[in-house]
Enzyme design. Sequence first.
Site, short mmCIF file in Angstrom:
data_model
loop_
_atom_site.label_atom_id
_atom_site.label_comp_id
_atom_site.label_asym_id
_atom_site.label_seq_id
_atom_site.Cartn_x
_atom_site.Cartn_y
_atom_site.Cartn_z
N ASP A 11 0.88 -1.16 0.00
CA ASP A 11 0.00 0.00 0.00
C ASP A 11 0.93 1.23 0.00
O ASP A 11 2.11 1.12 0.36
CB ASP A 11 -0.87 -0.05 1.26
CG ASP A 11 -1.70 1.19 1.44
OD1 ASP A 11 -2.31 1.64 0.47
OD2 ASP A 11 -1.72 1.74 2.57
N LEU A 12 0.43 2.37 -0.39
CA LEU A 12 1.29 3.57 -0.45
C LEU A 12 1.12 4.45 0.79
O LEU A 12 2.03 4.59 1.61
CB LEU A 12 0.94 4.37 -1.72
CG LEU A 12 1.70 5.68 -1.93
CD1 LEU A 12 3.19 5.44 -2.13
CD2 LEU A 12 1.15 6.43 -3.16
N ASP A 13 -0.10 5.02 0.93
CA ASP A 13 -0.36 5.97 2.00
C ASP A 13 -0.31 5.27 3.36
O ASP A 13 -1.09 4.35 3.62
CB ASP A 13 -1.74 6.62 1.82
CG ASP A 13 -1.83 7.41 0.51
OD1 ASP A 13 -0.86 8.09 0.16
OD2 ASP A 13 -2.86 7.32 -0.17
N THR A 19 0.97 10.37 3.90
CA THR A 19 0.19 11.41 3.22
C THR A 19 -1.06 11.78 4.01
O THR A 19 -1.74 12.74 3.64
CB THR A 19 -0.27 10.91 1.83
OG1 THR A 19 -0.75 9.59 1.98
CG2 THR A 19 0.83 10.97 0.81
N LYS A 47 -8.62 6.82 6.72
CA LYS A 47 -7.40 6.11 6.28
C LYS A 47 -7.76 4.84 5.50
O LYS A 47 -8.54 4.02 5.98
CB LYS A 47 -6.51 5.77 7.48
CG LYS A 47 -5.83 7.00 8.02
CD LYS A 47 -4.77 6.66 9.05
CE LYS A 47 -4.13 7.96 9.54
NZ LYS A 47 -3.29 7.76 10.71
N GLY A 48 -7.22 4.73 4.30
CA GLY A 48 -7.49 3.56 3.47
C GLY A 48 -8.83 3.60 2.76
O GLY A 48 -9.17 2.70 2.00
N ARG A 51 -11.66 8.12 -2.09
CA ARG A 51 -12.00 9.55 -2.07
C ARG A 51 -13.50 9.75 -1.96
O ARG A 51 -13.99 10.58 -1.19
CB ARG A 51 -11.46 10.21 -3.34
CG ARG A 51 -11.41 11.72 -3.25
CD ARG A 51 -10.95 12.33 -4.56
NE ARG A 51 -9.66 11.82 -5.01
CZ ARG A 51 -9.14 12.06 -6.21
NH1 ARG A 51 -9.80 12.80 -7.08
NH2 ARG A 51 -7.97 11.55 -6.56
N SER A 116 -2.37 0.50 -4.46
CA SER A 116 -2.90 1.66 -3.74
C SER A 116 -4.24 2.12 -4.31
O SER A 116 -4.47 2.04 -5.51
CB SER A 116 -1.90 2.82 -3.87
OG SER A 116 -2.47 4.03 -3.45
N ALA A 117 -5.08 2.65 -3.43
CA ALA A 117 -6.37 3.19 -3.85
C ALA A 117 -6.22 4.58 -4.47
O ALA A 117 -7.14 5.09 -5.11
CB ALA A 117 -7.29 3.29 -2.64
N LYS A 147 -10.90 -0.92 -1.65
CA LYS A 147 -10.66 -1.86 -0.57
C LYS A 147 -11.82 -1.69 0.44
O LYS A 147 -12.27 -0.57 0.61
CB LYS A 147 -9.32 -1.53 0.12
CG LYS A 147 -8.10 -1.61 -0.81
CD LYS A 147 -6.86 -1.06 -0.13
CE LYS A 147 -5.71 -0.92 -1.11
NZ LYS A 147 -4.52 -0.28 -0.55
N GLU A 171 0.18 -3.38 4.61
CA GLU A 171 -0.99 -2.47 4.70
C GLU A 171 -1.11 -1.82 6.07
O GLU A 171 -0.88 -2.46 7.08
CB GLU A 171 -2.27 -3.30 4.49
CG GLU A 171 -2.97 -3.10 3.19
CD GLU A 171 -3.55 -1.72 2.96
OE1 GLU A 171 -3.66 -0.92 3.90
OE2 GLU A 171 -3.90 -1.43 1.81
N ASP A 172 -1.52 -0.56 6.08
CA ASP A 172 -1.73 0.11 7.38
C ASP A 172 -3.22 0.25 7.73
O ASP A 172 -3.54 0.67 8.83
CB ASP A 172 -1.10 1.52 7.38
CG ASP A 172 -1.86 2.48 6.48
OD1 ASP A 172 -2.18 2.10 5.33
OD2 ASP A 172 -2.16 3.61 6.93
C1 BG6 Z 1 -5.76 5.84 0.20
C2 BG6 Z 1 -5.75 6.78 1.40
O1 BG6 Z 1 -4.48 5.30 0.02
O2 BG6 Z 1 -6.12 6.56 -0.98
C3 BG6 Z 1 -7.12 7.44 1.53
O3 BG6 Z 1 -5.46 6.04 2.58
C4 BG6 Z 1 -7.47 8.14 0.22
O4 BG6 Z 1 -7.08 8.36 2.60
C5 BG6 Z 1 -7.41 7.16 -0.94
O5 BG6 Z 1 -8.78 8.70 0.30
C6 BG6 Z 1 -7.69 7.81 -2.30
O6 BG6 Z 1 -6.66 8.73 -2.57
P1 BG6 Z 1 -6.70 9.87 -3.68
O7 BG6 Z 1 -5.28 10.38 -3.69
O8 BG6 Z 1 -7.09 9.22 -4.96
O9 BG6 Z 1 -7.69 10.87 -3.24
MG MG Z 2 -2.76 3.08 3.61
#
Ligand code: BG6
Ligand code: MG
Length: 216
Positions: A11-13, A19, A47-48, A51, A116-117, A147, A171-172
């Site tokens: 996962d990224l964030d 972020t 978190k996770g 949007r 990542s989402a 997810k 994953e966090d």
């Molecule tokens: C996830 C974050 O990785 O991505 C969420 O944990 C975020 O907080 C989601 O809403 C979507 O991200 P983005 O950058 O497309 O708005």
């Molecule tokens: Mg995350």
Amino acid sequence: MIREMRAAIFDLDGVIVDTAKYHYLAWKRLANAHGFDFTEVDNERLKGVSRTQSLEILLEIGGLACDQAAKLQMAAQKNEWYVDHIRHMDTSEILPGATEYLQWLRARGIKTALGSASQNAPLILERLGISALFDVIVDGNKVTKAKPDPEVFLRAAEELDIPPASCIVFEDAEAGVEAACRAGMGAVGIGNVSNLKKADMVIPGLFELVVVSAYS
Ligand code: BG6
Ligand code: MG
């Protein structure tokens, strides 16, 4: 269950980079612009979360009802403010151990992927200068189901051509660990065991694995 790790999906964030603080600033600004407050405690709920779902939670906190056009406009505005923050990021924001652990895996022939989402993942990876450390990048621009749906991780495994059972996800977020389990993959939780109970193991950060890998 003991698995052979042939691929590691990150996962990224919250795993590679923090972020959440920038998401928080942008969501808070949006809430304030609509006359209500949004706290750091509220931010934990996002978190996770995608949007679109994040906006729904925000509107619920503010007690606001909006039509679809207004929601689209609000999500776009939030993203504009969020991108204003992340486009100034640099390598100093990579979380401890992330680069070293990715390099260690790749040196041993273990495939690496991003799962990542976020639709902003390409920009973030570019700012951090670590795109080349991933064999495959699957982000919010490539998948339609958020997810805990396993789509993002299954797509990464497919692109890597590695069976899901030989993949480990890092994953966090609770929803992300759930997605890994649904994909039939192993899950290493990053953070606190209290909200990552389904993970096979939980560590405070990737730096912990760099210490372990130094002895292997
Ligand atoms: C996830 C974050 O990785 O991505 C969420 O944990 C975020 O907080 C989601 O809403 C979507 O991200 P983005 O950058 O497309 O708005
Ligand atoms: Mg995350």
